[in-house]
Enzyme design. Sequence first.
Site, short mmCIF file in Angstrom:
data_model
loop_
_atom_site.label_atom_id
_atom_site.label_comp_id
_atom_site.label_asym_id
_atom_site.label_seq_id
_atom_site.Cartn_x
_atom_site.Cartn_y
_atom_site.Cartn_z
N TRP A 8 -36.65 -15.09 16.37
CA TRP A 8 -35.91 -16.39 15.15
C TRP A 8 -36.79 -17.38 14.89
O TRP A 8 -37.38 -18.25 16.22
CB TRP A 8 -34.53 -17.15 15.57
CG TRP A 8 -34.20 -18.09 14.97
CD1 TRP A 8 -34.28 -17.77 13.43
CD2 TRP A 8 -33.97 -19.21 15.19
NE1 TRP A 8 -33.55 -18.89 12.64
CE2 TRP A 8 -33.15 -19.87 13.37
CE3 TRP A 8 -33.81 -19.74 16.13
CZ2 TRP A 8 -33.09 -20.88 13.56
CZ3 TRP A 8 -32.87 -21.33 16.01
CH2 TRP A 8 -32.58 -22.24 14.72
N ASP A 63 -29.41 -16.85 23.50
CA ASP A 63 -29.38 -17.14 22.36
C ASP A 63 -27.77 -16.31 21.66
O ASP A 63 -27.96 -15.53 21.84
CB ASP A 63 -30.67 -17.38 21.49
CG ASP A 63 -29.79 -17.66 20.39
OD1 ASP A 63 -28.68 -18.41 19.99
OD2 ASP A 63 -31.21 -18.83 19.34
N ALA A 93 -26.05 -16.24 19.22
CA ALA A 93 -25.24 -17.16 17.30
C ALA A 93 -24.33 -16.04 16.81
O ALA A 93 -24.03 -16.63 15.48
CB ALA A 93 -26.33 -17.24 16.80
N LYS A 122 -21.39 -19.33 12.50
CA LYS A 122 -20.71 -18.03 11.67
C LYS A 122 -19.93 -17.23 12.21
O LYS A 122 -19.41 -17.02 11.27
CB LYS A 122 -23.11 -16.71 11.73
CG LYS A 122 -24.03 -17.17 11.52
CD LYS A 122 -24.97 -17.88 11.80
CE LYS A 122 -26.22 -17.88 10.87
NZ LYS A 122 -26.67 -18.85 12.12
C1 LMR Z 1 -31.38 -18.24 9.80
O1 LMR Z 1 -32.08 -17.64 10.61
O2 LMR Z 1 -31.76 -17.73 8.71
C2 LMR Z 1 -30.27 -19.20 9.94
O3 LMR Z 1 -30.10 -19.20 11.41
C3 LMR Z 1 -30.64 -19.99 9.46
C4 LMR Z 1 -31.52 -21.10 10.09
O4 LMR Z 1 -31.69 -22.19 10.65
O5 LMR Z 1 -33.24 -20.52 9.82
#
Ligand code: LMR
Length: 386
Positions: free
Chosen positions: A124, A205, A207, A240
């Site tokens: 991420w 993590d 999510a 989510k």
């Molecule tokens: C994403 O990865 O698009 C979401 O988790 C929003 C973010 O805050 O990055």
Amino acid sequence: MLADLQVRPPDPLLKLIKAFREDKRTDKIDLGVGVYRDESGNTPIMAAVKEAERRLLAAQTTKTYVGQQGDVDFLHLLGELVFGERAKELVSQQAVGGTGALRLGFDLLREAGARCVLMPTPSWPNHPSIIAAARLDRVDVPFFNVAKQEIELDALLARFETTSHGDAVLLQGVCHNPLGADFSREHWSALADAVVAHGVIPFIDVAYVGFGDGVEQDVGGIRAFLERVPEAVIAVSGAKTFGLYRERVGALYVQTPPAARQAAATNLAAIARSNYSMPPDHGAACVREVLSDTQLRTSWRAELDGIRSHIKKTRAALAGARVDAIPMRLIAAQQGMFSTLPLSDAQIASLRDEHGIYVTDAGRINVAGLREMDIERFVAALRAVT
Ligand code: LMR
């Protein structure tokens, strides 16, 4: 002094959201930010959440602070959902969203003496900033072949050989962001062996519970892994799973032997106190209401199942499409909101500029945001740019 501050570049994802909003084309397609969208392009409030809000509004008699740890019933119910019976053994602290939970966890690790975090990449895009903000070093470990859409676990395992005792490794529990490629049970088992053998602390993590194969299936790997390791830090997001994105629902859980639990809890409380003092109430209260009421829980599960089937259907449609340069069929086997396509920066720019299709840097697409009516145009655009 403030005049000496340097202008920083905007966060790439937030920049993309802004560019999409400002794009005047009516047929633009947003595959950027990770939110679920239904066929009308809306990110709905789940019916169970709406009802929970109605009940909370009617019953709430005060706006005084929730306690230092947060909403204890919420922590317990969310913990039970993810960890089952084990939740009772975990230290917990409510956080400001999953991101806030990550920050709490990294701050805790630094406090405990960790220096460095192994980060399997791609990851991420916000993970590196959070690790840096917690003043930890980071070592990126490529573990995924984007062209073949395959996890290369051996590369990750090999990197454990050069870790120091007390280093951390960041793992994603389910529905990997940005890859959609999850660890198999064998992978989790090999990772547990490596963590134990090298004294590395895992930070998981979590999510996207419920967006993969179903709530129970999605937490299976995490639970099996936690059986095998003495200590772990786990960030859980409710954004989510409950469609509560802007309410910032999250929690940090810590697995550690009984003698160390009070120290972990008090350190977490101190870190939270000097940051945001006490957590917000509303989103966590909604989750507590939904999970503690049989009727709301059933309705929430049904809606979550619907979201998951929608995503799976989109994945199957993409997988059936032919784009010579991209192994589209592998998209069907992936999980959750995201997949990462082997697209160059120039191809991503053409998708945006010539076709009005917004894809995140490095080729991440939000499958959960793609409407059925847009699939054909998206595939045609992929063919055109590759
Ligand atoms: C994403 O990865 O698009 C979401 O988790 C929003 C973010 O805050 O990055």
